[in-house]
Design a protein around this motif. Structure first.
Motif, PDB file in Angstrom:
ATOM      1  N   MET A  83     -22.369  -6.003   0.603  1.00 24.17           N
ATOM      2  CA  MET A  83     -20.951  -5.653   0.541  1.00 24.17           C
ATOM      3  C   MET A  83     -20.815  -4.140   0.705  1.00 24.17           C
ATOM      4  SD  MET A  83     -19.479  -8.568  -0.058  1.00 24.17           S
ATOM      5  CE  MET A  83     -18.020  -8.637  -1.077  1.00 24.17           C
ATOM      6  N   GLY A  84     -19.987  -3.729   1.658  1.00 27.32           N
ATOM      7  CA  GLY A  84     -19.856  -2.305   1.928  1.00 27.32           C
ATOM      8  C   GLY A  84     -18.951  -1.600   0.937  1.00 27.32           C
ATOM      9  N   GLY A  85     -19.108  -0.286   0.890  1.00 25.76           N
ATOM     10  CA  GLY A  85     -18.222   0.533   0.069  1.00 25.76           C
ATOM     11  C   GLY A  85     -17.069   1.042   0.906  1.00 25.76           C
ATOM     12  N   LEU A  86     -16.713   2.293   0.694  1.00 27.77           N
ATOM     13  CA  LEU A  86     -15.628   2.873   1.480  1.00 27.77           C
ATOM     14  C   LEU A  86     -16.103   3.128   2.908  1.00 27.77           C
ATOM     15  CD1 LEU A  86     -14.239   5.450  -1.106  1.00 27.77           C
ATOM     16  CD2 LEU A  86     -13.173   3.303  -0.412  1.00 27.77           C
ATOM     17  N   PHE A  87     -15.194   2.972   3.854  1.00 26.27           N
ATOM     18  CA  PHE A  87     -15.526   3.233   5.248  1.00 26.27           C
ATOM     19  C   PHE A  87     -15.635   4.731   5.504  1.00 26.27           C
ATOM     20  CE2 PHE A  87     -13.338  -0.900   6.583  1.00 26.27           C
ATOM     21  CZ  PHE A  87     -14.540  -1.526   6.841  1.00 26.27           C
ATOM     22  N   LYS A  88     -16.530   5.077   6.448  1.00 26.24           N
ATOM     23  CA  LYS A  88     -16.551   6.443   6.975  1.00 26.24           C
ATOM     24  C   LYS A  88     -15.528   6.525   8.100  1.00 26.24           C
ATOM     25  CE  LYS A  88     -21.516   7.138   6.253  1.00 26.24           C
ATOM     26  NZ  LYS A  88     -22.817   7.200   6.967  1.00 26.24           N
ATOM     27  N   TRP A 121     -13.217 -11.090  11.998  1.00 27.39           N
ATOM     28  CA  TRP A 121     -12.064 -11.599  11.268  1.00 27.39           C
ATOM     29  C   TRP A 121     -11.772 -10.861   9.967  1.00 27.39           C
ATOM     30  CZ3 TRP A 121      -8.138 -14.416  12.602  1.00 27.39           C
ATOM     31  CH2 TRP A 121      -7.308 -14.933  11.616  1.00 27.39           C
ATOM     32  N   ASP A 122     -12.815 -10.579   9.165  1.00 28.84           N
ATOM     33  CA  ASP A 122     -12.560 -10.021   7.838  1.00 28.84           C
ATOM     34  C   ASP A 122     -13.543  -8.897   7.520  1.00 28.84           C
ATOM     35  OD1 ASP A 122     -14.960 -11.357   7.307  1.00 28.84           O
ATOM     36  OD2 ASP A 122     -13.986 -13.017   6.246  1.00 28.84           O
ATOM     37  N   ARG A 123     -13.437  -8.401   6.297  1.00 32.95           N
ATOM     38  CA  ARG A 123     -14.284  -7.275   5.887  1.00 32.95           C
ATOM     39  C   ARG A 123     -15.766  -7.623   5.950  1.00 32.95           C
ATOM     40  NH1 ARG A 123     -13.911  -2.339   2.987  1.00 32.95           N
ATOM     41  NH2 ARG A 123     -15.998  -1.470   3.117  1.00 32.95           N
ATOM     42  N   ASN A 124     -16.117  -8.853   5.609  1.00 27.80           N
ATOM     43  CA  ASN A 124     -17.523  -9.254   5.681  1.00 27.80           C
ATOM     44  C   ASN A 124     -18.040  -9.188   7.117  1.00 27.80           C
ATOM     45  OD1 ASN A 124     -17.810  -9.689   2.938  1.00 27.80           O
ATOM     46  ND2 ASN A 124     -17.232 -11.849   3.072  1.00 27.80           N
ATOM     47  N   ASN A 176      -2.904 -18.063   8.835  1.00 30.40           N
ATOM     48  CA  ASN A 176      -2.017 -19.008   8.134  1.00 30.40           C
ATOM     49  C   ASN A 176      -0.776 -18.348   7.562  1.00 30.40           C
ATOM     50  OD1 ASN A 176      -3.208 -17.723   5.939  1.00 30.40           O
ATOM     51  ND2 ASN A 176      -4.708 -19.359   5.654  1.00 30.40           N
ATOM     52  N   GLU A 177      -0.728 -17.013   7.622  1.00 31.74           N
ATOM     53  CA  GLU A 177       0.503 -16.315   7.258  1.00 31.74           C
ATOM     54  C   GLU A 177       0.609 -15.041   8.073  1.00 31.74           C
ATOM     55  OE1 GLU A 177       0.804 -14.475   3.401  1.00 31.74           O
ATOM     56  OE2 GLU A 177      -1.373 -14.466   3.138  1.00 31.74           O
ATOM     57  N   ILE A 178       1.838 -14.610   8.294  1.00 33.39           N
ATOM     58  CA  ILE A 178       2.092 -13.397   9.066  1.00 33.39           C
ATOM     59  C   ILE A 178       2.204 -12.226   8.087  1.00 33.39           C
ATOM     60  CG2 ILE A 178       3.617 -12.272  10.720  1.00 33.39           C
ATOM     61  CD1 ILE A 178       2.212 -14.788  11.809  1.00 33.39           C
ATOM     62  N   LEU A 179       1.280 -11.259   8.239  1.00 35.59           N
ATOM     63  CA  LEU A 179       1.220 -10.094   7.351  1.00 35.59           C
ATOM     64  C   LEU A 179       1.844  -8.870   8.015  1.00 35.59           C
ATOM     65  CD1 LEU A 179      -2.548 -10.366   6.307  1.00 35.59           C
ATOM     66  CD2 LEU A 179      -0.591 -11.163   4.969  1.00 35.59           C
ATOM     67  N   SER A 180       2.171  -7.873   7.233  1.00 36.36           N
ATOM     68  CA  SER A 180       2.492  -6.574   7.816  1.00 36.36           C
ATOM     69  C   SER A 180       1.180  -5.897   8.217  1.00 36.36           C
ATOM     70  CB  SER A 180       3.226  -5.695   6.808  1.00 36.36           C
ATOM     71  OG  SER A 180       2.362  -5.341   5.739  1.00 36.36           O
ATOM     72  N   VAL A 181       1.250  -4.970   9.152  1.00 33.60           N
ATOM     73  CA  VAL A 181       0.056  -4.214   9.546  1.00 33.60           C
ATOM     74  C   VAL A 181      -0.538  -3.508   8.333  1.00 33.60           C
ATOM     75  CG1 VAL A 181      -0.726  -2.178  10.837  1.00 33.60           C
ATOM     76  CG2 VAL A 181       0.636  -3.924  11.986  1.00 33.60           C
ATOM     77  N   LYS A 182       0.311  -2.945   7.504  1.00 36.38           N
ATOM     78  CA  LYS A 182      -0.173  -2.237   6.300  1.00 36.38           C
ATOM     79  C   LYS A 182      -0.961  -3.173   5.395  1.00 36.38           C
ATOM     80  CE  LYS A 182       1.239   0.834   2.540  1.00 36.38           C
ATOM     81  NZ  LYS A 182       0.030   0.461   1.785  1.00 36.38           N
ATOM     82  N   ALA A 183      -0.432  -4.370   5.155  1.00 41.17           N
ATOM     83  CA  ALA A 183      -1.117  -5.342   4.293  1.00 41.17           C
ATOM     84  C   ALA A 183      -2.461  -5.745   4.892  1.00 41.17           C
ATOM     85  CB  ALA A 183      -0.237  -6.552   4.056  1.00 41.17           C
ATOM     86  N   LEU A 184      -2.500  -5.930   6.217  1.00 41.21           N
ATOM     87  CA  LEU A 184      -3.745  -6.319   6.874  1.00 41.21           C
ATOM     88  C   LEU A 184      -4.772  -5.195   6.784  1.00 41.21           C
ATOM     89  CD1 LEU A 184      -5.542  -8.135   8.578  1.00 41.21           C
ATOM     90  CD2 LEU A 184      -4.330  -7.335  10.621  1.00 41.21           C
ATOM     91  N   VAL A 185      -4.359  -3.974   7.075  1.00 41.11           N
ATOM     92  CA  VAL A 185      -5.297  -2.839   6.999  1.00 41.11           C
ATOM     93  C   VAL A 185      -5.798  -2.665   5.569  1.00 41.11           C
ATOM     94  CG1 VAL A 185      -5.569  -0.340   7.320  1.00 41.11           C
ATOM     95  CG2 VAL A 185      -4.355  -1.694   9.049  1.00 41.11           C
ATOM     96  N   ASP A 186      -4.916  -2.818   4.606  1.00 47.36           N
ATOM     97  CA  ASP A 186      -5.339  -2.749   3.196  1.00 47.36           C
ATOM     98  C   ASP A 186      -6.393  -3.796   2.899  1.00 47.36           C
ATOM     99  OD1 ASP A 186      -3.681  -0.626   2.653  1.00 47.36           O
ATOM    100  OD2 ASP A 186      -2.140  -1.811   1.633  1.00 47.36           O
ATOM    101  N   GLU A 187      -6.158  -5.013   3.387  1.00 51.60           N
ATOM    102  CA  GLU A 187      -7.109  -6.119   3.154  1.00 51.60           C
ATOM    103  C   GLU A 187      -8.480  -5.806   3.767  1.00 51.60           C
ATOM    104  OE1 GLU A 187      -7.761 -10.386   5.165  1.00 51.60           O
ATOM    105  OE2 GLU A 187      -5.733 -10.100   4.385  1.00 51.60           O
ATOM    106  N   LEU A 188      -8.472  -5.204   4.948  1.00 52.06           N
ATOM    107  CA  LEU A 188      -9.724  -4.961   5.675  1.00 52.06           C
ATOM    108  C   LEU A 188     -10.476  -3.745   5.141  1.00 52.06           C
ATOM    109  CD1 LEU A 188      -8.446  -5.522   9.335  1.00 52.06           C
ATOM    110  CD2 LEU A 188      -9.860  -7.087   7.980  1.00 52.06           C
ATOM    111  N   THR A 189      -9.778  -2.800   4.533  1.00 52.88           N
ATOM    112  CA  THR A 189     -10.424  -1.526   4.179  1.00 52.88           C
ATOM    113  C   THR A 189     -10.664  -1.350   2.694  1.00 52.88           C
ATOM    114  OG1 THR A 189      -8.266  -0.414   4.101  1.00 52.88           O
ATOM    115  CG2 THR A 189      -9.462  -0.337   6.186  1.00 52.88           C
ATOM    116  N   LYS A 190     -10.009  -2.116   1.861  1.00 58.68           N
ATOM    117  CA  LYS A 190     -10.176  -1.925   0.405  1.00 58.68           C
ATOM    118  C   LYS A 190     -11.339  -2.784  -0.102  1.00 58.68           C
ATOM    119  CE  LYS A 190      -6.507   0.721  -0.186  1.00 58.68           C
ATOM    120  NZ  LYS A 190      -6.250   1.070   1.209  1.00 58.68           N
ATOM    121  N   ARG A 191     -12.003  -2.251  -1.107  1.00 60.51           N
ATOM    122  CA  ARG A 191     -13.075  -2.986  -1.772  1.00 60.51           C
ATOM    123  C   ARG A 191     -12.773  -3.005  -3.252  1.00 60.51           C
ATOM    124  NH1 ARG A 191     -15.152  -6.785   0.686  1.00 60.51           N
ATOM    125  NH2 ARG A 191     -16.963  -6.470   1.991  1.00 60.51           N
TER     126      ARG A 191
END
Length: 363
Positions: A1-6, A223-226, A348-363
């Motif tokens: 599992m990664g930490g913060l992105f560079k 697809w996801d952070r993994n 399965n749901e339509i997200l805002s770009v902000k919500a998607l980026v948060d999902e992909l970048t937060k740990r």
């Protein structure tokens, strides 16, 4: 599992998160989507394909009727400028890219148009862009990023660029066969293990080290952070994601918001395209009309891509890609063409770009 992105540096430009949004046309990633992706710290990429359809074609000379006639209007410079101007209102000075297919007619002109419009990064696939630097000589600050599907393709590009232009790419996107839209593989190869992204990525990374230290961006089915962490482990410096951004509120082709939450895995297929490559699309719209035998008559108007030979290949496959993608952008569910990556059914749901980026970048 990664930490913060560079952060990711491409040429003279630094992107906060190592995520490219795939360039999707006609009218899928224009000002609203690309502007918001860049605003959130990823690289928003404006598709330069079919800009004549922008704002319901209000930027195309009205004398030409309701469709962009010829490449000069299908790839409208006026509309591209407007798209960049509007995207800049959203993202400010954050890096912003343009995706320009090598197979289009007027490729060189459209590259120059994008540079003049303010693109910081040019991404090009659908063919080997061995002449790409030719058209950016007056724009040394613009980063050049070809898309490849093999180490051999990267070798050819680097060799030609080194010999002719004394430079190599600022980064490279390596795309596997799970992406939406056109594939860089023969139909049957899209299903073979040796052509999957996990197989070709390490080979492209190894080849890139022969030419310096360019970031490699992994694309196709991520697809996801993994998935992102897996690609970084395999040697990528970042990823490109298209289909995830299809499922956002800011996606410029609004029909996807009603389509994607209801499709299944079986609704996505590889189809023949007038461009000469297999393409991954949804079994709706013009694809459904083809199966029923009542697809619209093919009549070349836009002369959009050189491999189509003014509609010759379109007639063979049964649909015009310019017309069909244009209708898709305009929301015509009966006759539009709708591309999706292999994972499109997972929206399965339509997200805002902000919500998607948060999902992909937060740990």
């Amino acid at each position: 599992m990664g930490g913060l992105f560079k952060s990711l540096t491409i040429g003279k430009h630094t992107i906060k998160y190592p995520i490219f949004q795939g360039g999707m046309g006609v009218g899928i990633s224009w000002d609203e989507l690309a502007g918001n992706v860049s605003k959130e710290g990823c690289l928003g990429i404006i598709s330069a394909v079919g800009t004549g359809y922008y704002k319901n074609m209000s930027f195309v000379d009205k004398i030409l009727s309701s469709k962009p006639f010829e490449a000069i209007n299908f790839y409208s410079k006026i509309a591209l400028n407007e798209i960049f101007k509007n995207a800049r209102k959203i993202c400010g000075d954050n890096p912003l890219g343009a995706n320009i297919l090598h197979a289009i007619n007027d490729y060189g002109r459209v590259v120059r148009d994008a540079c003049e419009a303010g693109a910081n990064v040019i991404v090009t696939g659908a063919g080997l862009p061995t002449n790409m630097p030719e058209f950016t000589k007056n724009f040394p600050e613009v980063a050049l990023v070809p898309i490849v599907s093999s180490a051999k393709a990267l070798r050819v590009i680097c060799k030609r660029w080194s010999e002719r232009y004394k430079r190599v790419p600022d980064a490279v996107v390596v795309e596997g066969p799970l992406s939406g839209g056109h594939q860089g593989f023969k139909y049957e190869d899209c299903f073979k293990p040796e052509y999957q992204l996990e197989s070709i990525l390490p080979q492209v990374v190894a080849e890139s080290t022969q030419w310096g230290s360019m970031p490699i961006i992994a694309a196709g089915g991520i697809w996801d952070r993994n998935d992102i962490d897996t690609m970084l482990t395999l040697g990528a410096s970042g990823v490109q994601m298209g289909t995830r951004f299809l499922g956002t509120k800011e996606c410029d082709a609004k029909a996807y918001q009603q389509i994607l939450p209801h499709i299944t895995k079986d609704d996505i297929e590889l189809v023949k395209s007038p461009v000469g490559y297999p393409a991954r699309a949804l079994k709706i719209g013009v694809m459904q009309r083809l199966k029923e035998g009542n697809a619209p008559k093919v009549q070349c108007i836009s002369n959009c891509v050189s491999p189509c030979q003014r509609g010759k290949e379109a007639k063979k496959v049964g649909y015009c890609i310019a017309d069909s993608l244009g209708k898709g952008h305009l929301g015509n569910l009966e006759e539009g063409l709708y591309f999706s990556g292999a994972n499109g059914y997972r929206v399965n749901e339509i997200l805002s770009v902000k919500a998607l980026v948060d999902e992909l970048t937060k740990r």
